[in-house]
Design a protein around this motif. Structure first.
Motif, PDB file in Angstrom:
ATOM      1  N   MET A  14      50.764  38.735  51.727  1.00 52.06           N
ATOM      2  CA  MET A  14      49.553  38.322  51.024  1.00 52.06           C
ATOM      3  C   MET A  14      49.825  38.255  49.521  1.00 52.06           C
ATOM      4  N   SER A  15      49.133  37.361  48.845  1.00 52.10           N
ATOM      5  CA  SER A  15      49.302  37.234  47.400  1.00 52.10           C
ATOM      6  C   SER A  15      48.382  38.234  46.683  1.00 52.10           C
ATOM      7  N   ILE A  16      48.680  38.474  45.404  1.00 58.04           N
ATOM      8  CA  ILE A  16      47.846  39.356  44.594  1.00 58.04           C
ATOM      9  C   ILE A  16      46.402  38.855  44.577  1.00 58.04           C
ATOM     10  N   GLU A  17      46.221  37.554  44.399  1.00 52.20           N
ATOM     11  CA  GLU A  17      44.867  36.996  44.332  1.00 52.20           C
ATOM     12  C   GLU A  17      44.136  37.153  45.665  1.00 52.20           C
ATOM     13  N   GLU A  18      44.818  36.936  46.779  1.00 56.47           N
ATOM     14  CA  GLU A  18      44.191  37.117  48.096  1.00 56.47           C
ATOM     15  C   GLU A  18      43.725  38.562  48.280  1.00 56.47           C
ATOM     16  N   ILE A  19      44.552  39.494  47.827  1.00 56.57           N
ATOM     17  CA  ILE A  19      44.219  40.916  47.952  1.00 56.57           C
ATOM     18  C   ILE A  19      43.029  41.271  47.067  1.00 56.57           C
ATOM     19  N   LYS A  20      43.033  40.773  45.832  1.00 52.81           N
ATOM     20  CA  LYS A  20      41.931  41.067  44.908  1.00 52.81           C
ATOM     21  C   LYS A  20      40.592  40.578  45.471  1.00 52.81           C
ATOM     22  N   ILE A  21      40.587  39.398  46.023  1.00 58.54           N
ATOM     23  CA  ILE A  21      39.355  38.845  46.610  1.00 58.54           C
ATOM     24  C   ILE A  21      38.907  39.683  47.802  1.00 58.54           C
ATOM     25  N   ALA A  22      39.877  40.067  48.647  1.00 56.28           N
ATOM     26  CA  ALA A  22      39.554  40.870  49.832  1.00 56.28           C
ATOM     27  C   ALA A  22      38.963  42.223  49.448  1.00 56.28           C
ATOM     28  N   LEU A  23      39.477  42.832  48.364  1.00 58.17           N
ATOM     29  CA  LEU A  23      38.984  44.146  47.939  1.00 58.17           C
ATOM     30  C   LEU A  23      37.540  44.083  47.457  1.00 58.17           C
ATOM     31  N   THR A  24      37.148  42.979  46.834  1.00 54.46           N
ATOM     32  CA  THR A  24      35.774  42.876  46.332  1.00 54.46           C
ATOM     33  C   THR A  24      34.754  42.784  47.471  1.00 54.46           C
ATOM     34  N   LYS A  25      35.238  42.475  48.678  1.00 58.25           N
ATOM     35  CA  LYS A  25      34.334  42.329  49.830  1.00 58.25           C
ATOM     36  C   LYS A  25      34.464  43.481  50.825  1.00 58.25           C
ATOM     37  N   ILE A  26      35.208  44.516  50.444  1.00 58.47           N
ATOM     38  CA  ILE A  26      35.484  45.614  51.359  1.00 58.47           C
ATOM     39  C   ILE A  26      34.223  46.450  51.603  1.00 58.47           C
ATOM     40  N   VAL A  27      34.102  46.965  52.817  1.00 54.60           N
ATOM     41  CA  VAL A  27      32.931  47.754  53.214  1.00 54.60           C
ATOM     42  C   VAL A  27      33.362  49.203  53.396  1.00 54.60           C
ATOM     43  N   PRO A  28      32.601  50.172  52.885  1.00 50.83           N
ATOM     44  CA  PRO A  28      33.002  51.578  53.024  1.00 50.83           C
ATOM     45  C   PRO A  28      32.985  52.044  54.469  1.00 50.83           C
ATOM     46  N   VAL A  29      33.769  53.068  54.751  1.00 51.55           N
ATOM     47  CA  VAL A  29      33.788  53.673  56.078  1.00 51.55           C
ATOM     48  C   VAL A  29      32.523  54.508  56.238  1.00 51.55           C
ATOM     49  N   GLU A  30      31.880  54.417  57.378  1.00 50.63           N
ATOM     50  CA  GLU A  30      30.659  55.182  57.618  1.00 50.63           C
ATOM     51  C   GLU A  30      30.896  56.676  57.444  1.00 50.63           C
ATOM     52  N   HIS A  31      29.957  57.337  56.774  1.00 51.44           N
ATOM     53  CA  HIS A  31      29.959  58.794  56.574  1.00 51.44           C
ATOM     54  C   HIS A  31      31.070  59.289  55.654  1.00 51.44           C
ATOM     55  N   ARG A  32      31.721  58.370  54.936  1.00 54.99           N
ATOM     56  CA  ARG A  32      32.733  58.765  53.961  1.00 54.99           C
ATOM     57  C   ARG A  32      32.363  58.147  52.614  1.00 54.99           C
ATOM     58  N   LEU A  33      31.594  58.907  51.833  1.00 52.61           N
ATOM     59  CA  LEU A  33      31.055  58.421  50.574  1.00 52.61           C
ATOM     60  C   LEU A  33      30.361  57.072  50.758  1.00 52.61           C
ATOM     61  N   GLN A  34      29.531  57.017  51.783  1.00 56.92           N
ATOM     62  CA  GLN A  34      28.764  55.805  52.089  1.00 56.92           C
ATOM     63  C   GLN A  34      27.437  55.846  51.337  1.00 56.92           C
ATOM     64  N   LEU A  35      27.188  54.828  50.530  1.00 54.37           N
ATOM     65  CA  LEU A  35      25.962  54.767  49.736  1.00 54.37           C
ATOM     66  C   LEU A  35      24.834  54.159  50.567  1.00 54.37           C
ATOM     67  N   ILE A  36      23.713  54.887  50.648  1.00 53.06           N
ATOM     68  CA  ILE A  36      22.543  54.424  51.390  1.00 53.06           C
ATOM     69  C   ILE A  36      21.325  54.549  50.483  1.00 53.06           C
ATOM     70  N   LYS A  37      20.542  53.481  50.373  1.00 51.71           N
ATOM     71  CA  LYS A  37      19.309  53.527  49.596  1.00 51.71           C
ATOM     72  C   LYS A  37      18.139  53.354  50.541  1.00 51.71           C
ATOM     73  N   ALA A  38      17.263  54.374  50.561  1.00 56.23           N
ATOM     74  CA  ALA A  38      16.150  54.348  51.511  1.00 56.23           C
ATOM     75  C   ALA A  38      14.983  55.167  50.982  1.00 56.23           C
ATOM     76  N   GLY A  39      13.766  54.604  51.081  1.00 53.15           N
ATOM     77  CA  GLY A  39      12.564  55.339  50.719  1.00 53.15           C
ATOM     78  C   GLY A  39      12.559  55.843  49.294  1.00 53.15           C
ATOM     79  N   GLY A  40      13.150  55.087  48.388  1.00 49.70           N
ATOM     80  CA  GLY A  40      13.189  55.507  46.997  1.00 49.70           C
ATOM     81  C   GLY A  40      14.238  56.560  46.699  1.00 49.70           C
ATOM     82  N   LYS A  41      15.049  56.874  47.693  1.00 49.32           N
ATOM     83  CA  LYS A  41      16.101  57.884  47.519  1.00 49.32           C
ATOM     84  C   LYS A  41      17.480  57.229  47.542  1.00 49.32           C
ATOM     85  N   VAL A  42      18.406  57.856  46.827  1.00 54.72           N
ATOM     86  CA  VAL A  42      19.812  57.440  46.870  1.00 54.72           C
ATOM     87  C   VAL A  42      20.564  58.503  47.658  1.00 54.72           C
TER      88      VAL A  42
END
Length: 313
Positions: A209-237
């Motif tokens: 993979m090229s550097i540019e392909e990797i950079k684009i892929a990283l911007t779309k990466i999704v966190p692993v569930e339950h590992r510093l996963q950000l959830i916004k609900a009911g006015g809470k973070v």
């Protein structure tokens, strides 16, 4: 018990035959004291942008689990198979390594996780290094916490890593690639994820993979569930870090939460598989940064309570 052993040998032989029949298959095997599931998931998301990739599900990381996964679920048209290797005793990772014979072994951060099984950090390091016994190594990638001799086929990471920003919006970091500083960013929480991603970047480059392909892929990466996963609900973070079990990661979670302007509440059992010293350090960080503390379970209740203001508990 004997019948189970016989059946397992048969299942293992069948899985080995399937792997050998997939001539163009490249195998990546990942081990670490902590972070291996995250590295696996991030690596899958990046490589999947260019290759036909399959990874072991959830936290499957035993020989029996991998054998079952290969036999039952590994698609025969897979180009890259990503597996994680866990251990409870010396020889566990070697068994997985000699079964998979990975082309690209990866050793992530190594520390005192599961110290109760291995007794010493030296035992943990040597157990993780069993993954380098693969007879088909093309290139290995080893975190710099592992004291290893210089080999042409092994690259240590991260090189000149500079984390420029880490907050509730993500991480931004610079990494040296082929003697040049490259800038990356990803919508992941935790500065330590820059270390995990540095391994992903190096493996992706090695696979074409090229550097540019990797950079684009990283911007779309999704966190692993339950590992510093950000959830916004009911006015809470909510920062869901419930699968985290290492001091470095939990301190990072506490640090990230400290940047939030508002009341801060933590629910934790402390570090379940670690030392009293680590739990004391965690408790002091919690005492400094949180307004309200809910301690779950009895294992670390006393040591946490002794180091956190009673009014907060």
């Amino acid at each position: 018990y004997i019948l189970e052993k016989i059946f397992f040998i048969s299942f293992k032989h069948k899985a080995k035959h399937k792997l050998q029949s997939m001539k163009d298959l490249k195998i990546i095997a990942i081990t670490a004291s902590f972070g291996k599931t995250s590295i696996k998931n991030y690596m899958f998301q990046v490589l999947d942008k260019k290759f036909n990739v399959y990874k072991t599900p959830r936290s499957v990381n035993t020989l029996a689990g991998i054998v079952l996964d290969v036999n039952r679920d590994l698609p025969t048209n897979t180009q890259i198979y990503i597996a994680e290797a866990g251990a409870r005793e010396r020889g566990d990772i070697e068994d997985i390594t000699l079964f998979l014979e990975p082309h690209y072994p990866v050793i992530g951060s190594v520390g005192e996780q599961h110290i109760e099984y291995f007794k010493t950090l030296d035992n943990i390091i040597h157990t993780k290094m069993e993954i380098l016994k693969t007879p088909r190594m093309v290139k290995g990638f080893v975190h710099d916490t592992v004291p290893i001799l210089k080999y042409d086929t092994i690259e240590q990471f991260p090189k000149n890593l500079n984390i420029t920003m880490s907050n509730l919006d993500g991480i931004w970091f610079d990494l040296e690639i082929n003697g040049k500083q490259e800038h990356f960013n990803a919508p992941l929480l935790g500065s330590f994820n820059a270390i995990n991603l540095s391994a992903v970047i190096l493996v992706a480059l090695e696979l074409g993979m090229s550097i540019e392909e990797i950079k684009i892929a990283l911007t779309k990466i999704v966190p692993v569930e339950h590992r510093l996963q950000l959830i916004k609900a009911g006015g809470k973070v909510i920062v869901d870090d419930s699968f985290n079990g290492n001091l470095e990661g939990m301190l990072e979670a506490v640090n990230i939460c400290s940047t939030y302007e508002g009341r801060k509440v933590i629910i934790t059992p402390g570090l379940v598989e670690s030392t009293d010293e680590a739990n004391i350090q965690l408790a002091k960080a919690i005492e400094k940064n949180f307004d309200f503390v809910i301690i779950t379970g009895s294992l670390n209740a006393k040591i946490l309570s002794d180091n956190i203001n009673t009014d907060k508990i």
